[in-house]
Motif scaffolding. Structure first.
Motif, PDB file in Angstrom:
ATOM      1  N   CYS A   1       0.835  -1.205   0.000  1.00 25.90           N
ATOM      2  CA  CYS A   1       0.000   0.000   0.000  1.00 25.90           C
ATOM      3  C   CYS A   1       0.872   1.260   0.000  1.00 25.90           C
ATOM      4  CB  CYS A   1      -0.925   0.002   1.205  1.00 25.90           C
ATOM      5  SG  CYS A   1      -2.270  -1.207   1.109  1.00 25.90           S
ATOM      6  N   ALA A   2       1.938   1.248   0.792  1.00 24.47           N
ATOM      7  CA  ALA A   2       2.848   2.398   0.810  1.00 24.47           C
ATOM      8  C   ALA A   2       3.572   2.552  -0.526  1.00 24.47           C
ATOM      9  CB  ALA A   2       3.858   2.251   1.947  1.00 24.47           C
ATOM     10  N   LEU A   3       3.878   1.442  -1.157  1.00 24.01           N
ATOM     11  CA  LEU A   3       4.604   1.479  -2.430  1.00 24.01           C
ATOM     12  C   LEU A   3       3.799   2.151  -3.538  1.00 24.01           C
ATOM     13  CD1 LEU A   3       7.177   0.443  -3.935  1.00 24.01           C
ATOM     14  CD2 LEU A   3       5.834  -1.562  -4.558  1.00 24.01           C
ATOM     15  N   THR A   4       2.479   2.074  -3.473  1.00 23.84           N
ATOM     16  CA  THR A   4       1.652   2.608  -4.558  1.00 23.84           C
ATOM     17  C   THR A   4       1.617   4.129  -4.590  1.00 23.84           C
ATOM     18  OG1 THR A   4      -0.377   2.518  -3.222  1.00 23.84           O
ATOM     19  CG2 THR A   4       0.162   0.568  -4.530  1.00 23.84           C
ATOM     20  N   GLY A   5       2.080   4.778  -3.539  1.00 23.03           N
ATOM     21  CA  GLY A   5       2.070   6.240  -3.530  1.00 23.03           C
ATOM     22  C   GLY A   5       3.072   6.816  -4.506  1.00 23.03           C
ATOM     23  N   PRO A   6       2.757   7.949  -5.167  1.00 25.97           N
ATOM     24  CA  PRO A   6       3.647   8.518  -6.182  1.00 25.97           C
ATOM     25  C   PRO A   6       4.989   9.001  -5.636  1.00 25.97           C
ATOM     26  CG  PRO A   6       1.837  10.014  -5.694  1.00 25.97           C
ATOM     27  CD  PRO A   6       1.501   8.714  -5.036  1.00 25.97           C
ATOM     28  N   LEU A   7       5.093   9.230  -4.336  1.00 29.08           N
ATOM     29  CA  LEU A   7       6.374   9.656  -3.778  1.00 29.08           C
ATOM     30  C   LEU A   7       7.281   8.483  -3.440  1.00 29.08           C
ATOM     31  CD1 LEU A   7       5.397  12.640  -1.432  1.00 29.08           C
ATOM     32  CD2 LEU A   7       6.110  12.663  -3.840  1.00 29.08           C
ATOM     33  N   HIS A   8       6.804   7.262  -3.641  1.00 33.00           N
ATOM     34  CA  HIS A   8       7.651   6.093  -3.337  1.00 33.00           C
ATOM     35  C   HIS A   8       7.854   5.248  -4.581  1.00 33.00           C
ATOM     36  CE1 HIS A   8       9.669   2.904  -1.473  1.00 33.00           C
ATOM     37  NE2 HIS A   8       8.695   2.311  -0.807  1.00 33.00           N
ATOM     38  N   GLY A   9       6.886   4.470  -4.988  1.00 25.92           N
ATOM     39  CA  GLY A   9       7.100   3.540  -6.097  1.00 25.92           C
ATOM     40  C   GLY A   9       6.404   3.916  -7.383  1.00 25.92           C
ATOM     41  N   GLY A  10       5.830   5.100  -7.449  1.00 29.48           N
ATOM     42  CA  GLY A  10       4.997   5.421  -8.595  1.00 29.48           C
ATOM     43  C   GLY A  10       5.636   6.263  -9.675  1.00 29.48           C
ATOM     44  N   ALA A  11       6.969   6.421  -9.663  1.00 29.28           N
ATOM     45  CA  ALA A  11       7.609   7.337 -10.605  1.00 29.28           C
ATOM     46  C   ALA A  11       8.112   6.728 -11.918  1.00 29.28           C
ATOM     47  CB  ALA A  11       8.775   8.054  -9.922  1.00 29.28           C
ATOM     48  N   PRO A  12       8.360   5.411 -12.054  1.00 25.73           N
ATOM     49  CA  PRO A  12       8.900   4.905 -13.326  1.00 25.73           C
ATOM     50  C   PRO A  12       8.031   5.214 -14.533  1.00 25.73           C
ATOM     51  CG  PRO A  12       9.206   3.279 -11.625  1.00 25.73           C
ATOM     52  CD  PRO A  12       8.355   4.353 -11.027  1.00 25.73           C
ATOM     53  N   GLU A  13       6.718   5.050 -14.436  1.00 23.79           N
ATOM     54  CA  GLU A  13       5.855   5.304 -15.586  1.00 23.79           C
ATOM     55  C   GLU A  13       5.932   6.762 -16.049  1.00 23.79           C
ATOM     56  OE1 GLU A  13       1.170   4.824 -16.987  1.00 23.79           O
ATOM     57  OE2 GLU A  13       1.852   4.037 -15.059  1.00 23.79           O
ATOM     58  N   PRO A  14       5.907   7.746 -15.127  1.00 22.78           N
ATOM     59  CA  PRO A  14       6.070   9.135 -15.575  1.00 22.78           C
ATOM     60  C   PRO A  14       7.402   9.428 -16.258  1.00 22.78           C
ATOM     61  CG  PRO A  14       5.039   9.102 -13.422  1.00 22.78           C
ATOM     62  CD  PRO A  14       5.449   7.685 -13.731  1.00 22.78           C
TER      63      PRO A  14
ATOM     64  N   PRO B   1      14.939  22.637 -25.091  1.00 21.91           N
ATOM     65  CA  PRO B   1      13.773  23.506 -24.885  1.00 21.91           C
ATOM     66  C   PRO B   1      12.724  22.892 -23.965  1.00 21.91           C
ATOM     67  CG  PRO B   1      13.845  22.664 -27.136  1.00 21.91           C
ATOM     68  CD  PRO B   1      15.158  22.361 -26.517  1.00 21.91           C
ATOM     69  N   TRP B   2      12.515  21.569 -24.055  1.00 21.77           N
ATOM     70  CA  TRP B   2      11.493  20.943 -23.210  1.00 21.77           C
ATOM     71  C   TRP B   2      11.910  20.991 -21.743  1.00 21.77           C
ATOM     72  CZ3 TRP B   2      10.386  17.427 -19.513  1.00 21.77           C
ATOM     73  CH2 TRP B   2       9.071  17.000 -19.399  1.00 21.77           C
ATOM     74  N   VAL B   3      13.151  20.614 -21.465  1.00 22.23           N
ATOM     75  CA  VAL B   3      13.630  20.592 -20.082  1.00 22.23           C
ATOM     76  C   VAL B   3      13.662  22.003 -19.501  1.00 22.23           C
ATOM     77  CG1 VAL B   3      15.613  20.083 -18.591  1.00 22.23           C
ATOM     78  CG2 VAL B   3      14.935  18.454 -20.367  1.00 22.23           C
ATOM     79  N   ASP B   4      14.173  22.951 -20.276  1.00 24.64           N
ATOM     80  CA  ASP B   4      14.246  24.327 -19.785  1.00 24.64           C
ATOM     81  C   ASP B   4      12.856  24.870 -19.459  1.00 24.64           C
ATOM     82  OD1 ASP B   4      16.955  24.166 -20.105  1.00 24.64           O
ATOM     83  OD2 ASP B   4      17.049  25.433 -21.904  1.00 24.64           O
ATOM     84  N   ALA B   5      11.906  24.580 -20.322  1.00 22.16           N
ATOM     85  CA  ALA B   5      10.539  25.056 -20.091  1.00 22.16           C
ATOM     86  C   ALA B   5       9.941  24.412 -18.844  1.00 22.16           C
ATOM     87  CB  ALA B   5       9.669  24.774 -21.319  1.00 22.16           C
ATOM     88  N   ALA B   6      10.182  23.118 -18.664  1.00 21.43           N
ATOM     89  CA  ALA B   6       9.642  22.421 -17.489  1.00 21.43           C
ATOM     90  C   ALA B   6      10.233  22.993 -16.202  1.00 21.43           C
ATOM     91  CB  ALA B   6       9.932  20.929 -17.596  1.00 21.43           C
TER      92      ALA B   6
ATOM     93  N   LEU C   1      11.172  16.920 -12.460  1.00 22.72           N
ATOM     94  CA  LEU C   1      11.611  16.049 -13.538  1.00 22.72           C
ATOM     95  C   LEU C   1      11.751  14.634 -12.982  1.00 22.72           C
ATOM     96  CD1 LEU C   1      14.233  18.372 -15.259  1.00 22.72           C
ATOM     97  CD2 LEU C   1      11.836  18.008 -15.855  1.00 22.72           C
ATOM     98  N   MET C   2      10.956  13.718 -13.516  1.00 23.67           N
ATOM     99  CA  MET C   2      10.870  12.379 -12.947  1.00 23.67           C
ATOM    100  C   MET C   2      12.145  11.586 -13.200  1.00 23.67           C
ATOM    101  SD  MET C   2       8.027  12.969 -11.708  1.00 23.67           S
ATOM    102  CE  MET C   2       7.828  11.412 -10.844  1.00 23.67           C
ATOM    103  N   GLY C   3      12.558  10.847 -12.164  1.00 27.35           N
ATOM    104  CA  GLY C   3      13.774  10.047 -12.268  1.00 27.35           C
ATOM    105  C   GLY C   3      15.007  10.753 -11.759  1.00 27.35           C
ATOM    106  N   PHE C   4      14.806  11.912 -11.092  1.00 30.92           N
ATOM    107  CA  PHE C   4      15.956  12.676 -10.596  1.00 30.92           C
ATOM    108  C   PHE C   4      15.674  13.136  -9.170  1.00 30.92           C
ATOM    109  CE2 PHE C   4      16.163  12.779 -15.108  1.00 30.92           C
ATOM    110  CZ  PHE C   4      17.519  12.655 -15.391  1.00 30.92           C
ATOM    111  N   GLY C   5      16.725  13.059  -8.340  1.00 28.48           N
ATOM    112  CA  GLY C   5      16.591  13.424  -6.946  1.00 28.48           C
ATOM    113  C   GLY C   5      16.137  12.247  -6.100  1.00 28.48           C
ATOM    114  N   HIS C   6      16.562  12.233  -4.835  1.00 25.75           N
ATOM    115  CA  HIS C   6      16.200  11.156  -3.922  1.00 25.75           C
ATOM    116  C   HIS C   6      16.229  11.695  -2.505  1.00 25.75           C
ATOM    117  CE1 HIS C   6      16.297   7.267  -1.822  1.00 25.75           C
ATOM    118  NE2 HIS C   6      15.831   6.743  -2.928  1.00 25.75           N
ATOM    119  N   ARG C   7      15.312  11.191  -1.685  1.00 24.80           N
ATOM    120  CA  ARG C   7      15.213  11.650  -0.300  1.00 24.80           C
ATOM    121  C   ARG C   7      16.499  11.384   0.486  1.00 24.80           C
ATOM    122  NH1 ARG C   7      10.603  12.362   2.928  1.00 24.80           N
ATOM    123  NH2 ARG C   7      11.237  13.051   5.016  1.00 24.80           N
TER     124      ARG C   7
END
Length: 362
Positions: A207-220, A236-241, A248-254
């Motif tokens: 249940c905890a894994l399903t939250g987007p701040l834990h295990g829900g980031a690979p698909e994004p 241009p896409w990254v700069d605009a975001a 940006l998904m896949g970057f940074g970790h607690r």
């Protein structure tokens, strides 16, 4: 213990909730140790059954061999398949992610099997059945002679994977099998600390894994790569975001203040996947530019590549449906959850943290 308002660690950062021999995360050095070995070494020399044997042996203080784990998981997969009509009855009308939760919660002890094996063995059977049902197909029966990774791919995809594909998924399962006191493992240990059984503990972990701040980031991550589309559109896409303040998904970790060590293990696995269809050069260019852009935007805050970036690319290359990414993560992490639950039951006490009351007083 006296709590001082304003000094209470928010989110329990820096608070040791348990002593463990199962895994250690060094966020400053970028190191992950699982049961005494570095994750890169385990991924290079041990399959999922091997790392599971290490975790269960360490948790129970009993010597559990890899061959024993392999046999137990094979039997558990067969038992779970026999019980699929009962397990899937609880999943009617639910998505793959939610159906997996309901089916795991419906598991129960099996005669002749430890609960650890029952749970870990059932996870790929449930995931495969839910994926096949979503396709309008019948569940694929497990193969007792196959490895856990090979059987997982068979049951999820409905075909026979080649050696390279099996090796890639095996590397993934080893790499994410355990990771310190993450949110889902903590949830599993809290439940186990009440002396509840492993089935309740693992359900809580999932249940905890399903939250987007834990295990829900690979698909994004894949959605981001699809949105960027071409090499000319990376900047241009990254700069605009970033200008819009988007994450940006896949970057940074607690925890990690440097590169997540699991990212490089999975990157190497992708490179070994011949003919996978993964456009690693494009993904690498995206990764390189995002790392540069993040350093320029926030030089005082290190945001490096985490495991989810290459998880997304690897699982997509293995033709695993995106809706099944979280259950496949659970296929691996169930080894860690069951080990932590056992360790907590054996050595721990009821986990009951304090809170800092900030409401009105009578």
């Amino acid at each position: 213990m006296t709590l001082h308002l304003g000094k209470t660690p928010v989110g329990l950062d820096g608070i040791a909730a348990a002593e463990t021999v199962l895994s250690h995360v060094d966020g400053q050095q970028g190191e992950l140790i699982i049961a005494g070995a570095r994750v890169a070494d385990l991924a290079a020399g041990s399959g999922f059954e091997g790392v599971t044997a290490r975790l269960w042996s360490a948790a129970t203080k009993r010597s559990i061999g890899e061959a024993n784990v392999r046999a137990s998981l094979a039997l558990a997969r067969q038992r779970a398949f026999a019980r699929l009509p009962e397990l899937l009855a609880a999943t009617a009308g639910l998505s793959i992610i939610d159906g997996f939760r309901a089916a795991v919660a419906a598991l129960r002890p099996e005669a002749g099997l430890d609960d650890e094996a029952t749970i870990v063995g059932a996870c790929p059977v449930i995931a495969g059945a839910l994926v096949q049902r979503a396709r309008g197909a019948k569940p694929v029966a497990p193969d007792a002679d196959a490895s856990h990774a090979a059987d997982t791919l068979r049951m999820v995809r409905g075909d026979t994977p080649d050696r390279g594909e099996v090796a890639a998924l095996d590397t993934y399962l080893v790499t994410v099998s355990d990771h310190g006191m993450n949110a889902s493992t903590f949830a599993a240990r809290v439940v186990a600390s009440t002396q509840a059984d492993l089935f309740a503990s693992v359900t809580a972990g999932y249940c905890a894994l399903t939250g987007p701040l834990h295990g829900g980031a690979p698909e994004p991550v894949l959605e981001m790569l699809n949105a960027i589309g071409t090499r000319d559109n990376i900047k241009p896409w990254v700069d605009a975001a970033l200008s819009r303040g988007e994450r940006l998904m896949g970057f940074g970790h607690r925890i990690y203040r440097v590169r997540d060590p699991r990212a490089d293990v999975l990157r190497s696995a992708i490179e070994r996947l011949a003919g996978s269809g993964a456009d690693l050069p494009f993904a690498s260019e995206v990764e390189a530019y995002i790392r540069t852009a993040l350093r320029q935007k926030n030089p005082e805050r290190v945001l490096d590549t985490n495991v989810e970036f290459f998880t997304a690319i690897l699982l997509d290359a293995l033709k695993i449906p995106r809706q099944a990414f979280t259950p496949i993560f659970a296929v691996a992490r169930a080894a860690g959850w069951t080990a932590h639950a056992r360790e907590q039951q054996r050595t721990g006490r009821l986990i009951r943290p304090s809170s800092a009351y900030i409401g009105p007083k009578p």
